[in-house]
Design a protein around this motif. Structure first.
Motif, PDB file in Angstrom:
ATOM      1  N   GLN A  62      19.331  -0.004  22.178  1.00 44.07           N
ATOM      2  CA  GLN A  62      17.864  -0.267  22.544  1.00 44.07           C
ATOM      3  C   GLN A  62      16.876  -0.009  21.419  1.00 44.07           C
ATOM      4  O   GLN A  62      15.621   0.055  21.895  1.00 44.07           O
ATOM      5  CB  GLN A  62      17.674   0.845  23.670  1.00 44.07           C
ATOM      6  CG  GLN A  62      18.517   0.458  24.828  1.00 44.07           C
ATOM      7  CD  GLN A  62      17.765  -0.791  25.679  1.00 44.07           C
ATOM      8  OE1 GLN A  62      18.052  -1.740  25.141  1.00 44.07           O
ATOM      9  NE2 GLN A  62      17.135  -0.636  26.964  1.00 44.07           N
ATOM     10  N   ARG A  63      17.411   0.669  20.363  1.00 46.72           N
ATOM     11  CA  ARG A  63      16.756   0.954  19.195  1.00 46.72           C
ATOM     12  C   ARG A  63      16.381   0.077  18.091  1.00 46.72           C
ATOM     13  O   ARG A  63      17.153  -0.578  17.916  1.00 46.72           O
ATOM     14  CB  ARG A  63      17.153   2.335  18.832  1.00 46.72           C
ATOM     15  CG  ARG A  63      17.313   3.396  19.687  1.00 46.72           C
ATOM     16  CD  ARG A  63      17.832   4.644  18.874  1.00 46.72           C
ATOM     17  NE  ARG A  63      18.881   4.665  18.075  1.00 46.72           N
ATOM     18  CZ  ARG A  63      19.259   5.761  16.993  1.00 46.72           C
ATOM     19  NH1 ARG A  63      18.535   6.852  17.095  1.00 46.72           N
ATOM     20  NH2 ARG A  63      19.919   5.349  16.209  1.00 46.72           N
ATOM     21  N   ARG A  64      15.492   0.149  17.459  1.00 50.23           N
ATOM     22  CA  ARG A  64      15.130  -0.584  16.398  1.00 50.23           C
ATOM     23  C   ARG A  64      15.014   0.424  15.146  1.00 50.23           C
ATOM     24  O   ARG A  64      14.227   1.409  15.130  1.00 50.23           O
ATOM     25  CB  ARG A  64      13.779  -1.434  16.436  1.00 50.23           C
ATOM     26  CG  ARG A  64      13.891  -2.491  17.373  1.00 50.23           C
ATOM     27  CD  ARG A  64      12.603  -2.855  17.892  1.00 50.23           C
ATOM     28  NE  ARG A  64      11.740  -3.870  16.884  1.00 50.23           N
ATOM     29  CZ  ARG A  64      12.170  -5.024  16.787  1.00 50.23           C
ATOM     30  NH1 ARG A  64      13.122  -5.745  17.379  1.00 50.23           N
ATOM     31  NH2 ARG A  64      11.412  -5.783  15.910  1.00 50.23           N
ATOM     32  N   VAL A  65      15.981   0.077  14.160  1.00 48.85           N
ATOM     33  CA  VAL A  65      15.966   0.906  13.129  1.00 48.85           C
ATOM     34  C   VAL A  65      15.534   0.202  11.879  1.00 48.85           C
ATOM     35  O   VAL A  65      15.841  -0.866  11.648  1.00 48.85           O
ATOM     36  CB  VAL A  65      17.476   1.252  12.926  1.00 48.85           C
ATOM     37  CG1 VAL A  65      17.726   2.232  11.525  1.00 48.85           C
ATOM     38  CG2 VAL A  65      18.009   2.130  13.871  1.00 48.85           C
ATOM     39  N   TYR A  66      14.524   1.041  11.175  1.00 53.02           N
ATOM     40  CA  TYR A  66      13.968   0.393   9.858  1.00 53.02           C
ATOM     41  C   TYR A  66      14.471   0.944   8.744  1.00 53.02           C
ATOM     42  O   TYR A  66      14.881   2.139   8.551  1.00 53.02           O
ATOM     43  CB  TYR A  66      12.474   0.518   9.988  1.00 53.02           C
ATOM     44  CG  TYR A  66      11.798  -0.249  11.023  1.00 53.02           C
ATOM     45  CD1 TYR A  66      11.196  -1.456  10.307  1.00 53.02           C
ATOM     46  CD2 TYR A  66      11.743  -0.122  12.101  1.00 53.02           C
ATOM     47  CE1 TYR A  66      10.576  -2.458  11.102  1.00 53.02           C
ATOM     48  CE2 TYR A  66      10.918  -1.087  13.217  1.00 53.02           C
ATOM     49  CZ  TYR A  66      10.657  -2.019  12.682  1.00 53.02           C
ATOM     50  OH  TYR A  66       9.868  -3.050  13.463  1.00 53.02           O
ATOM     51  N   GLY A  67      14.582   0.167   7.597  1.00 51.04           N
ATOM     52  CA  GLY A  67      15.178   0.879   6.399  1.00 51.04           C
ATOM     53  C   GLY A  67      14.389  -0.095   4.999  1.00 51.04           C
ATOM     54  O   GLY A  67      13.512  -1.053   5.349  1.00 51.04           O
ATOM     55  N   ILE A  68      14.410   0.447   3.876  1.00 49.19           N
ATOM     56  CA  ILE A  68      13.660   0.073   2.546  1.00 49.19           C
ATOM     57  C   ILE A  68      14.477  -1.199   2.232  1.00 49.19           C
ATOM     58  O   ILE A  68      15.797  -1.075   1.984  1.00 49.19           O
ATOM     59  CB  ILE A  68      13.748   1.017   1.778  1.00 49.19           C
ATOM     60  CG1 ILE A  68      12.938   2.158   2.111  1.00 49.19           C
ATOM     61  CG2 ILE A  68      13.487   0.540   0.195  1.00 49.19           C
ATOM     62  CD1 ILE A  68      11.430   2.109   1.665  1.00 49.19           C
ATOM     63  N   GLU A  69      13.681  -2.313   1.609  1.00 50.46           N
ATOM     64  CA  GLU A  69      14.291  -3.297   1.052  1.00 50.46           C
ATOM     65  C   GLU A  69      14.318  -2.855  -0.437  1.00 50.46           C
ATOM     66  O   GLU A  69      13.100  -2.596  -1.019  1.00 50.46           O
ATOM     67  CB  GLU A  69      13.500  -4.658   1.138  1.00 50.46           C
ATOM     68  CG  GLU A  69      13.711  -5.353   2.629  1.00 50.46           C
ATOM     69  CD  GLU A  69      14.960  -5.966   2.564  1.00 50.46           C
ATOM     70  OE1 GLU A  69      15.696  -5.832   1.800  1.00 50.46           O
ATOM     71  OE2 GLU A  69      15.537  -6.572   3.676  1.00 50.46           O
ATOM     72  N   PRO A  70      15.186  -2.835  -1.148  1.00 52.25           N
ATOM     73  CA  PRO A  70      15.462  -2.213  -2.417  1.00 52.25           C
ATOM     74  C   PRO A  70      14.600  -3.117  -3.434  1.00 52.25           C
ATOM     75  O   PRO A  70      13.853  -2.477  -4.298  1.00 52.25           O
ATOM     76  CB  PRO A  70      16.794  -1.963  -2.893  1.00 52.25           C
ATOM     77  CG  PRO A  70      17.589  -2.599  -1.936  1.00 52.25           C
ATOM     78  CD  PRO A  70      16.869  -3.226  -0.490  1.00 52.25           C
ATOM     79  N   GLN A  71      14.564  -4.249  -3.377  1.00 50.97           N
ATOM     80  CA  GLN A  71      14.090  -5.240  -4.490  1.00 50.97           C
ATOM     81  C   GLN A  71      12.561  -5.062  -4.951  1.00 50.97           C
ATOM     82  O   GLN A  71      12.443  -4.824  -5.991  1.00 50.97           O
ATOM     83  CB  GLN A  71      14.676  -6.752  -4.328  1.00 50.97           C
ATOM     84  CG  GLN A  71      14.056  -7.279  -5.682  1.00 50.97           C
ATOM     85  CD  GLN A  71      14.495  -8.796  -5.738  1.00 50.97           C
ATOM     86  OE1 GLN A  71      15.526  -9.271  -5.246  1.00 50.97           O
ATOM     87  NE2 GLN A  71      13.722  -9.599  -6.256  1.00 50.97           N
ATOM     88  N   PRO A  72      11.919  -5.094  -3.835  1.00 47.40           N
ATOM     89  CA  PRO A  72      10.285  -4.909  -3.912  1.00 47.40           C
ATOM     90  C   PRO A  72      10.220  -3.402  -4.491  1.00 47.40           C
ATOM     91  O   PRO A  72       9.188  -3.400  -5.392  1.00 47.40           O
ATOM     92  CB  PRO A  72       9.511  -5.041  -2.685  1.00 47.40           C
ATOM     93  CG  PRO A  72      10.779  -5.719  -1.897  1.00 47.40           C
ATOM     94  CD  PRO A  72      11.961  -5.565  -2.230  1.00 47.40           C
TER      95      PRO A  72
END
Lengths: 108, 174
Positions: A62-72
């Motif tokens: 049910q959860r939306r998990v966010y993380g960093i995109e390393p390239q930018p």
């Protein structure tokens, strides 16, 4: 980095989101709690960051998990590097000068 | 340690540094406003007519083989705020006492010029090309699948037209 990524980074709340995500990926609820923003406000910032290509999102049940995109982030770092080198070096020199001319008044 | 962050302030790109300095505000104020003290740490020698808003400054860039650059004091609130133009850029020092006055928090902001803003927006492309050149130099195997799109090629050719040194071939181009 795209112009939209720079615009996304200019906002202090969105930089706060990125700082939290640099530690580890986090679900939306945790970001809302840490940032002390409303759920819709947080979602809006996350959408801007995602559209700018700065974060990824995964569905975990049910959860939306966010993380960093390393390239930018690496590109931002590359762009900042010459300024950081110049001023960190100069501010180190400022501190050395202060140490020379203002001996610390530590208790003997 | 310093924390460096990218920001936009009043629509201007700016880079902000923050660090704790183990000296009182007054000592740091002296070191950032007196030309004789600036000589010990600032990138270039500074001339300063007098310490008041609107006063002229001059930066001697002869060590870099360049003409002198002008500046002007824009903000002055002793002993906590000092800002001046540095050519078409601006530098701002903000000082706050810490540890009951024994130490000081320095916030230093480098406001970039419009020229840098343009360069900033182009930076992503520049980084892409650096990578393209690297992987081409390494034999091109890695670059073949990273998407030499028509947009990329257009930028690449524009850079080439502007004289960017490159002997590398673009994958997929004879």
């Amino acid at each position: 980095m795209s112009p939209s990524a720079w615009a996304a980074l200019a906002d202090p709340s969105r930089r706060a989101v990125l700082e939290l995500l640099l530690e580890r990926p986090r679900p939306v609820g945790e970001l809302v709690e840490k940032l002390k923003l409303s759920q819709p406000g947080t979602s809006k910032h996350l959408r801007v960051l995602r559209e700018a290509g700065l974060v990824w999102v995964h569905r975990d049940g049910q959860r939306r998990v966010y993380g960093i995109e390393p390239q930018p982030m690496a590109e931002l770092d590359a762009w900042l590097a010459p300024y950081r080198r110049l001023w960190e070096d100069r501010l180190d020199a400022l501190e050395r000068r202060l140490d020379e001319t203002n001996p610390k008044e530590d208790k003997a | 340690m310093t924390q460096a962050t990218y920001q936009e302030i009043d629509g201007r790109p700016a880079i902000r540094f923050e660090r704790r300095i183990a000296h009182p505000v007054e000592a740091v104020w002296h070191a950032v406003t007196e030309p004789g003290e600036l000589a010990h740490w600032f990138p270039d020698p500074v001339e300063l007519d007098e310490l008041k808003p609107g006063a002229s400054m001059r930066f001697d860039l002869s060590a870099h083989g360049m003409d002198p650059m002008d500046g002007e004091i824009r903000e002055l609130e002793p002993p906590r705020l000092f800002a001046f133009t540095w050519g078409d850029e601006m530098l701002r020092f903000e000082l706050d006492p810490e540890d009951g006055g024994r130490a000081c928090r320095l916030r230093f902001t480098h406001f970039l010029s419009e020229r840098d803003k343009a360069a900033r927006d182009a930076a992503g492309w520049q980084v892409c090309f650096d990578r393209l050149d690297e992987s081409l130099a390494a034999g091109g195997a890695g670059a073949a699948n990273t998407g030499v799109t028509p947009a990329w090629r257009e930028y690449y050719e524009r850079y080439l037209a502007e004289g960017m040194p490159s002997g590398a071939e673009i994958p997929g181009q004879a």
